[in-house]
Write a protein that holds these residues in place. Structure first.
Motif, PDB file in Angstrom:
ATOM      1  N   ARG A 202       0.829  -1.217   0.000  1.00  0.00           N
ATOM      2  CA  ARG A 202       0.000   0.000   0.000  1.00  0.00           C
ATOM      3  C   ARG A 202       0.860   1.263   0.000  1.00  0.00           C
ATOM      4  O   ARG A 202       2.022   1.259   0.399  1.00  0.00           O
ATOM      5  N   PHE A 203       0.250   2.365  -0.434  1.00  0.00           N
ATOM      6  CA  PHE A 203       0.928   3.653  -0.411  1.00  0.00           C
ATOM      7  C   PHE A 203       0.906   4.257   0.995  1.00  0.00           C
ATOM      8  O   PHE A 203      -0.057   4.101   1.744  1.00  0.00           O
ATOM      9  N   MET A 204       1.984   4.968   1.317  1.00  0.00           N
ATOM     10  CA  MET A 204       2.106   5.651   2.597  1.00  0.00           C
ATOM     11  C   MET A 204       2.011   7.154   2.381  1.00  0.00           C
ATOM     12  O   MET A 204       1.991   7.641   1.242  1.00  0.00           O
ATOM     13  N   ASP A 205       1.971   7.908   3.467  1.00  0.00           N
ATOM     14  CA  ASP A 205       1.713   9.342   3.370  1.00  0.00           C
ATOM     15  C   ASP A 205       2.772  10.107   2.581  1.00  0.00           C
ATOM     16  O   ASP A 205       2.473  11.119   1.949  1.00  0.00           O
ATOM     17  N   ASP A 206       4.014   9.630   2.595  1.00  0.00           N
ATOM     18  CA  ASP A 206       5.078  10.360   1.906  1.00  0.00           C
ATOM     19  C   ASP A 206       5.223   9.968   0.441  1.00  0.00           C
ATOM     20  O   ASP A 206       6.127  10.438  -0.257  1.00  0.00           O
ATOM     21  N   GLY A 207       4.317   9.103  -0.060  1.00  0.00           N
ATOM     22  CA  GLY A 207       4.368   8.676  -1.454  1.00  0.00           C
ATOM     23  C   GLY A 207       5.109   7.377  -1.666  1.00  0.00           C
ATOM     24  O   GLY A 207       5.039   6.797  -2.758  1.00  0.00           O
ATOM     25  N   SER A 208       5.825   6.918  -0.661  1.00  0.00           N
ATOM     26  CA  SER A 208       6.471   5.608  -0.748  1.00  0.00           C
ATOM     27  C   SER A 208       5.426   4.516  -0.590  1.00  0.00           C
ATOM     28  O   SER A 208       4.359   4.731  -0.014  1.00  0.00           O
ATOM     29  N   THR A 209       5.751   3.320  -1.072  1.00  0.00           N
ATOM     30  CA  THR A 209       4.928   2.167  -0.765  1.00  0.00           C
ATOM     31  C   THR A 209       5.482   1.479   0.474  1.00  0.00           C
ATOM     32  O   THR A 209       6.643   1.680   0.855  1.00  0.00           O
ATOM     33  N   LYS A 210       4.675   0.642   1.094  1.00  0.00           N
ATOM     34  CA  LYS A 210       5.134  -0.027   2.306  1.00  0.00           C
ATOM     35  C   LYS A 210       6.302  -0.970   2.018  1.00  0.00           C
ATOM     36  O   LYS A 210       7.181  -1.160   2.866  1.00  0.00           O
TER      37      LYS A 210
END
Length: 343
Positions: A202-210
């Motif tokens: 899934r995507f995280m708040d900073d645009g990275s994926t988990k």
């Protein structure tokens, strides 16, 4: 005499590989049981050439008297049953993401940090993410020589990282392409056949994926808390075998001859870097192999003390099953398993 071992999630791709790896490496067992959900009870799985295991129900299984439980059933299932097995005195080696970042639970790649097993407090050891495992095996000898400050990695990850269902989807979409069937998309966010998808987990708040976050935090926990890691994780239409393009920035000047020698001698690494057509390893060549292969080793002139290389490994083995069994072997070597079956 040997140990009593339970394999949880035995009907999955990693679970079957765990059972195969136990047999291939001749881990000292008195008994192996295969556990899965109720719907899989009664299925048969081969253990070695002569033994067939009938799958038993995880929900009702009593772990008392078992020494090791190799878990690969999914994080939510591990969250329930791994603590239950640990409380019964069984040492759990968990392949899921459930316990990796918890304090007091070692996150172990035996070639890198086997001694962290001595810090185990809850009878649970975590196996890292598949992409992290192969990377830290390759980074360890270089870190020992040059002290890595920063890692930038792009991964090319096989669909088997998403389980059997991911492999089935790639096969079905590939076959359908040649008969003009529209692709069915269930396991991935876009068509995977003849495509690449820059999105794993899934995507995280900073645009990275988990998945990208995992590679950063797990590398710091396993190798060195001061290493900075920036990852881009991509799913590619390969069935088995993760590939990684890795660039590192180090504190010490890079000596390429020393780097080659260290990688050539490192436990778990095979260096093949011939600088000619085909003088490197691709994912299809690493399937069924235990090693992490390193190729395309070269100085990176764009940063001070920079080095770049290509790295491939069988994600079902070193990225999961093999690493888990190696942890069990390390527990034996470090005398951290109970002696009850050897009295």
């Amino acid at each position: 005499m040997g140990y009593r071992v339970a394999v949880v999630g035995a009907t999955g791709a990693v679970g079957r590989e765990l059972i195969r790896t136990l047999a291939e490496r001749e881990f000292p067992v008195d008994e192996v049981v295969a556990l899965a959900s109720a719907r899989s009870v009664g299925q048969e799985i081969s253990f070695g050439d002569k033994t067939v295991l009938k799958v038993r129900n995880l929900e009702t299984f009593d772990f008392a008297g078992f020494d090791i439980a190799l878990f690969s059933p999914g994080a939510s299932v591990s969250a329930v049953h791994a603590p239950r097995a640990a409380a019964a005195g069984c040492i759990v080696i968990d392949n899921t993401s459930q316990f990796r970042m918890e304090p007091g639970i070692p996150l172990v790649v035996p070639e890198v940090n086997a001694n962290d097993l001595k810090k185990m407090r809850r009878n649970i050891v975590a196996n890292p993410n598949c992409s992290t495992a192969q990377m830290v095996v390759a980074l360890k000898p270089l870190h020992d020589l040059f002290t890595i400050k920063r890692v930038v990695v792009s991964t090319y990850q096989a669909v088997s990282g998403a389980g059997k269902e991911g492999m089935d989807e790639l096969f079905a979409q590939s076959k359908g392409t040649f008969v003009n069937d529209p692709p069915t998309i269930e396991q991935f966010t876009k068509q995977i056949a003849f495509n690449v998808i820059p999105h794993i987990d899934r995507f995280m708040d900073d645009g990275s994926t988990k998945e990208e976050w995992k590679m950063a935090v797990e590398t710091r926990k396993i190798l060195d808390p001061d290493i900075k890691v920036f990852a881009t994780c991509v799913r590619v239409p390969v069935f088995i075998g993760h590939s990684e393009a890795i660039s590192i920035e180090c504190e010490e000047p890079i000596d390429l001859a020393q780097a080659r020698a260290a990688l050539r001698e490192a436990d778990g690494v095979i260096l093949r870097d011939e600088r000619e057509d085909g003088g490197y390893v691709t994912p299809i060549e690493c399937v069924g192999e235990d090693a992490t292969y390193v190729s395309r080793l070269r100085i990176d002139p764009t940063v001070e003390n920079g080095l770049a290389f290509w790295c491939v490994s069988d994600n079902l083995r070193k990225g999961a099953a093999l690493n888990a069994v190696q942890i069990a072997e390390a527990l034996v070597a470090l005398d951290l398993l109970p002696k009850r079956h050897f009295l």
